[in-house]
Design a protein around this motif. Structure first.
Motif, mmCIF file in Angstrom:
data_model
loop_
_atom_site.group_PDB
_atom_site.id
_atom_site.type_symbol
_atom_site.label_atom_id
_atom_site.label_comp_id
_atom_site.label_asym_id
_atom_site.label_seq_id
_atom_site.Cartn_x
_atom_site.Cartn_y
_atom_site.Cartn_z
ATOM 1 N N LEU A 42 0.830 -1.207 0.000
ATOM 2 C CA LEU A 42 0.000 0.000 0.000
ATOM 3 C C LEU A 42 0.866 1.261 0.000
ATOM 4 O O LEU A 42 0.583 2.215 -0.739
ATOM 5 N N LEU A 43 1.916 1.273 0.805
ATOM 6 C CA LEU A 43 2.840 2.415 0.805
ATOM 7 C C LEU A 43 3.509 2.581 -0.557
ATOM 8 O O LEU A 43 3.671 3.700 -1.052
ATOM 9 N N GLY A 44 3.892 1.464 -1.151
ATOM 10 C CA GLY A 44 4.522 1.511 -2.469
ATOM 11 C C GLY A 44 3.591 2.045 -3.538
ATOM 12 O O GLY A 44 3.988 2.841 -4.391
ATOM 13 N N ALA A 45 2.329 1.625 -3.500
ATOM 14 C CA ALA A 45 1.346 2.110 -4.475
ATOM 15 C C ALA A 45 1.134 3.613 -4.313
ATOM 16 O O ALA A 45 1.071 4.356 -5.299
ATOM 17 N N ALA A 46 1.023 4.071 -3.063
ATOM 18 C CA ALA A 46 0.842 5.502 -2.809
ATOM 19 C C ALA A 46 2.072 6.292 -3.268
ATOM 20 O O ALA A 46 1.941 7.325 -3.939
ATOM 21 N N GLY A 47 3.245 5.806 -2.926
ATOM 22 C CA GLY A 47 4.475 6.497 -3.321
ATOM 23 C C GLY A 47 4.667 6.544 -4.823
ATOM 24 O O GLY A 47 5.047 7.577 -5.386
ATOM 25 N N LEU A 48 4.392 5.439 -5.483
ATOM 26 C CA LEU A 48 4.534 5.397 -6.938
ATOM 27 C C LEU A 48 3.483 6.283 -7.603
ATOM 28 O O LEU A 48 3.755 6.933 -8.607
ATOM 29 N N GLY A 49 2.289 6.324 -7.039
ATOM 30 C CA GLY A 49 1.261 7.219 -7.560
ATOM 31 C C GLY A 49 1.693 8.674 -7.456
ATOM 32 O O GLY A 49 1.548 9.453 -8.402
ATOM 33 N N LEU A 50 2.238 9.042 -6.300
ATOM 34 C CA LEU A 50 2.718 10.410 -6.105
ATOM 35 C C LEU A 50 3.839 10.739 -7.088
ATOM 36 O O LEU A 50 3.840 11.798 -7.718
ATOM 37 N N LEU A 51 4.770 9.811 -7.233
ATOM 38 C CA LEU A 51 5.886 10.027 -8.159
ATOM 39 C C LEU A 51 5.400 10.186 -9.591
ATOM 40 O O LEU A 51 5.783 11.139 -10.279
ATOM 41 N N THR A 52 4.576 9.268 -10.058
ATOM 42 C CA THR A 52 4.140 9.322 -11.456
ATOM 43 C C THR A 52 3.207 10.501 -11.714
ATOM 44 O O THR A 52 3.127 10.982 -12.839
ATOM 45 N N GLY A 53 2.528 10.970 -10.691
ATOM 46 C CA GLY A 53 1.714 12.161 -10.855
ATOM 47 C C GLY A 53 2.530 13.432 -10.869
ATOM 48 O O GLY A 53 2.092 14.467 -11.373
ATOM 49 N N THR A 54 3.740 13.364 -10.343
ATOM 50 C CA THR A 54 4.592 14.543 -10.202
ATOM 51 C C THR A 54 5.553 14.726 -11.367
ATOM 52 O O THR A 54 5.754 15.840 -11.837
ATOM 53 N N VAL A 55 6.175 13.651 -11.845
ATOM 54 C CA VAL A 55 7.215 13.763 -12.879
ATOM 55 C C VAL A 55 6.648 13.430 -14.257
ATOM 56 O O VAL A 55 5.601 12.803 -14.377
ATOM 57 N N THR A 56 7.372 13.846 -15.284
ATOM 58 C CA THR A 56 6.958 13.539 -16.657
ATOM 59 C C THR A 56 7.430 12.140 -17.035
ATOM 60 O O THR A 56 8.290 11.552 -16.377
ATOM 61 N N ASP A 57 6.867 11.623 -18.111
ATOM 62 C CA ASP A 57 7.179 10.252 -18.540
ATOM 63 C C ASP A 57 8.649 10.024 -18.846
ATOM 64 O O ASP A 57 9.154 8.931 -18.673
ATOM 65 N N ASN A 58 9.342 11.041 -19.315
ATOM 66 C CA ASN A 58 10.745 10.848 -19.702
ATOM 67 C C ASN A 58 11.724 11.290 -18.620
ATOM 68 O O ASN A 58 12.922 11.347 -18.858
ATOM 69 N N ASP A 59 11.245 11.575 -17.431
ATOM 70 C CA ASP A 59 12.111 11.985 -16.326
ATOM 71 C C ASP A 59 12.892 10.774 -15.824
ATOM 72 O O ASP A 59 12.313 9.734 -15.527
ATOM 73 N N PRO A 60 14.219 10.882 -15.701
ATOM 74 C CA PRO A 60 15.021 9.752 -15.204
ATOM 75 C C PRO A 60 14.625 9.310 -13.797
ATOM 76 O O PRO A 60 14.846 8.154 -13.428
ATOM 77 N N LEU A 61 14.035 10.208 -13.018
ATOM 78 C CA LEU A 61 13.603 9.827 -11.670
ATOM 79 C C LEU A 61 12.529 8.752 -11.706
ATOM 80 O O LEU A 61 12.426 7.946 -10.778
ATOM 81 N N LEU A 62 11.750 8.735 -12.769
ATOM 82 C CA LEU A 62 10.725 7.703 -12.897
ATOM 83 C C LEU A 62 11.375 6.326 -12.970
ATOM 84 O O LEU A 62 10.896 5.373 -12.351
ATOM 85 N N MET A 63 12.451 6.224 -13.691
ATOM 86 C CA MET A 63 13.171 4.951 -13.793
ATOM 87 C C MET A 63 13.900 4.642 -12.482
ATOM 88 O O MET A 63 13.789 3.539 -11.948
ATOM 89 N N ILE A 64 14.618 5.625 -11.958
ATOM 90 C CA ILE A 64 15.447 5.393 -10.773
ATOM 91 C C ILE A 64 14.591 5.102 -9.540
ATOM 92 O O ILE A 64 14.782 4.092 -8.858
ATOM 93 N N ILE A 65 13.641 5.978 -9.265
ATOM 94 C CA ILE A 65 12.821 5.812 -8.063
ATOM 95 C C ILE A 65 11.657 4.855 -8.312
ATOM 96 O O ILE A 65 11.383 3.978 -7.494
ATOM 97 N N GLY A 66 10.984 5.031 -9.455
ATOM 98 C CA GLY A 66 9.820 4.192 -9.744
ATOM 99 C C GLY A 66 10.186 2.740 -9.926
ATOM 100 O O GLY A 66 9.683 1.854 -9.222
ATOM 101 N N THR A 67 11.079 2.482 -10.863
ATOM 102 C CA THR A 67 11.477 1.102 -11.128
ATOM 103 C C THR A 67 12.431 0.587 -10.063
ATOM 104 O O THR A 67 12.270 -0.535 -9.570
ATOM 105 N N GLY A 68 13.417 1.408 -9.700
ATOM 106 C CA GLY A 68 14.420 0.969 -8.733
ATOM 107 C C GLY A 68 13.880 0.859 -7.322
ATOM 108 O O GLY A 68 13.685 -0.238 -6.800
ATOM 109 N N PHE A 69 13.629 2.019 -6.708
ATOM 110 C CA PHE A 69 13.226 2.024 -5.303
ATOM 111 C C PHE A 69 11.906 1.283 -5.083
ATOM 112 O O PHE A 69 11.833 0.358 -4.272
#
Length: 121
Positions: A42-69
């Motif tokens: 549940l924490l992961g879903a909330a965090g990933l939702g916040l991240l994907t709502g905040t950054v653009t599709d081509n932002d490297p943070l999406l890969m690093i934090i979204g996929t990695g963390f």
């Protein structure tokens, strides 16, 4: 370099999952219900939702934090093992609660935090 950062973030996410899981298991050692897995997912879903709502599709943070963390932090495989174990042990009531809370809760939290993320930036 993004692959390296993604791997490091995945390790951090996995370590945090381990810490949270063992901490919860210590406080709920008498319970045979996977509270820690529900909380982590549940924490992961909330965090990933916040991240994907905040950054653009081509932002490297999406890969690093979204996929990695969050990939390292959340755990579909353990969720599946717990669900299969409950089914095998015919704990149908617990299984229903586990599936409902995890699946519906994760989808709702992702959607809610995605909306919050879009409004932040």
């Amino acid at each position: 370099m993004i692959v390296f950062y993604t791997a490091v973030a995945g390790g951090i996410g996995s370590a945090l999952r381990f810490f949270i899981s063992t901490s919860i298991q210590k406080t709920r050692s008498h319970a045979r219900f996977p509270y820690s897995i529900i909380l982590i997912n549940l924490l992961g879903a909330a965090g990933l939702g916040l991240l994907t709502g905040t950054v653009t599709d081509n932002d490297p943070l999406l890969m690093i934090i979204g996929t990695g963390f969050f990939g390292g932090f959340t755990t579909f495989s353990t969720f599946s093992v717990e669900a299969a174990t409950m089914l095998h042990e015919r704990q149908i009531g617990q299984l229903a609660v586990y599936l409902l809370v995890t699946i519906v809760g994760s989808l709702c939290l992702f959607a809610a935090f995605f909306q919050i993320g879009q409004r932040l930036f």
